[in-house]
Design an enzyme around this catalytic site. Structure first.
Site, PDB file in Angstrom:
ATOM      1  CG  ASN A   4      -1.686   1.254   1.414  1.00  0.00           C
ATOM      2  OD1 ASN A   4      -1.790   2.050   0.482  1.00  0.00           O
ATOM      3  ND2 ASN A   4      -2.233   1.450   2.605  1.00  0.00           N
ATOM      4  CE  LYS A   6      -0.018   3.356   4.658  1.00  0.00           C
ATOM      5  NZ  LYS A   6      -0.064   3.437   6.103  1.00  0.00           N
ATOM      6  CG  HIS A  90      -5.820   2.092   4.911  1.00  0.00           C
ATOM      7  ND1 HIS A  90      -5.405   3.075   5.780  1.00  0.00           N
ATOM      8  CD2 HIS A  90      -4.833   1.167   4.864  1.00  0.00           C
ATOM      9  CE1 HIS A  90      -4.199   2.748   6.232  1.00  0.00           C
ATOM     10  NE2 HIS A  90      -3.827   1.597   5.691  1.00  0.00           N
ATOM     11  CD  GLU A  92      -2.861   5.656   6.541  1.00  0.00           C
ATOM     12  OE1 GLU A  92      -2.773   5.713   5.299  1.00  0.00           O
ATOM     13  OE2 GLU A  92      -1.990   5.114   7.256  1.00  0.00           O
ATOM     14  CD  GLU A 162      -3.695  -2.370   7.077  1.00  0.00           C
ATOM     15  OE1 GLU A 162      -2.609  -2.687   6.591  1.00  0.00           O
ATOM     16  OE2 GLU A 162      -4.229  -1.268   6.889  1.00  0.00           O
ATOM     17  N   GLY A 168       2.303   2.312  10.617  1.00  0.00           N
ATOM     18  CA  GLY A 168       3.273   3.390  10.479  1.00  0.00           C
ATOM     19  C   GLY A 168       3.962   3.777  11.774  1.00  0.00           C
ATOM     20  CB  SER A 208       4.883  -1.813  11.866  1.00  0.00           C
ATOM     21  OG  SER A 208       4.546  -0.451  12.081  1.00  0.00           O
TER      22      SER A 208
HETATM   23  P1  PGA Z   1       2.705   0.303   7.526  1.00  0.00           P
HETATM   24  O1  PGA Z   1       1.257   0.537   6.854  1.00  0.00           O
HETATM   25  O2  PGA Z   1       3.227  -0.997   6.992  1.00  0.00           O
HETATM   26  O3  PGA Z   1       3.509   1.483   7.102  1.00  0.00           O
HETATM   27  O4  PGA Z   1       2.474   0.249   9.011  1.00  0.00           O
HETATM   28  C1  PGA Z   1       0.373  -0.525   6.666  1.00  0.00           C
HETATM   29  C2  PGA Z   1      -0.904  -0.025   6.054  1.00  0.00           C
HETATM   30  O5  PGA Z   1      -1.365   1.064   6.422  1.00  0.00           O
HETATM   31  O6  PGA Z   1      -1.505  -0.690   5.173  1.00  0.00           O
END
Ligand code: PGA
Length: 244
Positions: A4, A6, A90, A92, A162, A168, A208
């Site tokens: 992903n 982003k 997601h 976010e 998630e 992140g 992560s």
């Molecule tokens: P990350 O993000 O691996 O940077 O923690 C995962 C995601 O948001 O899909």
């Protein structure tokens, strides 16, 4: 194994990524490999991935086919350029753009209607975990965002667990914690769609995931794959994850 991206990379950087990445996963046939790029980079991703096993995915879509929806992108538009996957719901999107379980369901139905393979995200926030409400939150998100699909629709869905506090932040859920949540989600799938659907459904872990923790996570039979943010931006790092 899905990356992903982003809101990272330009079209040129997308092409450069694929040049490095494809040789590193050329013999990786054990999993599907998806790069979910920003909308404007999808044509570059599709072109660069042509002839490989890597597929391009979007990070969102709108549920109407077309219309006066300034700034939105529809399922038919994504299918038409050769995009085959789409991430939906997601955290976010939920946190910053008002996504709800209801809109997750609408987007998922639209994705399926237009031949896209949805990766539907669910996960609890830190305060929800700390107050012992993880299962309740996952159940609410499942019931509102997924359970409204028919059996035939659900068969084409991938779920991503998630935990928001792990995204992140460098704080990964331990393999046991992730497996517990996956088991709980699979139980919800079983209750709604039956045991066969539950054992057949793919549940990805996201939050992560890095080259140095992917093996421990993937050693859990409950964890079928990973949705990777930061560590998918670098070709070598994401290839190491894919080839865990
Ligand atoms: P990350 O993000 O691996 O940077 O923690 C995962 C995601 O948001 O899909």
């Amino acid at each position: 194994m899905a990356g992903n991206w982003k809101m990272y990379k330009t079209a040129g950087e997308t092409t450069a990524f694929f040049e490095k990445f494809l040789p590193l996963v050329a013999s990786s046939t054990h999993c599907d490999i998806v790069i979910a790029a920003p909308f404007v980079n999808l044509p570059a991703a599709v072109a660069a991935a042509a002839g490989s096993r890597v597929e391009a995915g979007a990070q969102n879509l709108f549920w109407a086919k077309e219309g006066a929806y300034t700034g939105e992108v529809s399922g038919p538009m994504l299918s038409a350029i050769g995009c085959s996957w789409v991430i939906i719901g997601h955290s976010e999107r939920r946190q910053y753009f008002g996504e709800t379980d209801e809109t997750v369901l609408k987007r998922t139905k639209a994705a399926l209607e237009h031949g896209l393979k949805p990766i539907v995200c669910a996960g609890e926030r830190l305060e929800e975990r700390e107050s012992g409400n993880t299962d309740k939150v996952l159940q609410t998100q499942f019931e509102g965002g997924i359970a409204g699909l028919s059996e035939a629709e659900f068969a084409r869905v991938t779920i991503a667990y998630e935990p928001v506090w792990a995204i992140g932040t460098g704080k990964t859920a331990t393999p046991d914690m992730a497996a517990d949540a996956h088991r709980f989600l699979r139980g919800l799938v079983s209750a709604r769609y039956g045991a066969e659907a539950a054992s057949g459904t793919r549940i990805l872990y996201g939050g992560s995931v890095k080259p140095d923790n992917v093996r421990g996570l993937m050693a859990q039979p409950e964890i079928d794959g990973a949705l990777v943010g930061g560590a998918s931006l670098d070709a070598a790092s994401f290839a190491t994850i894919v080839n865990f």
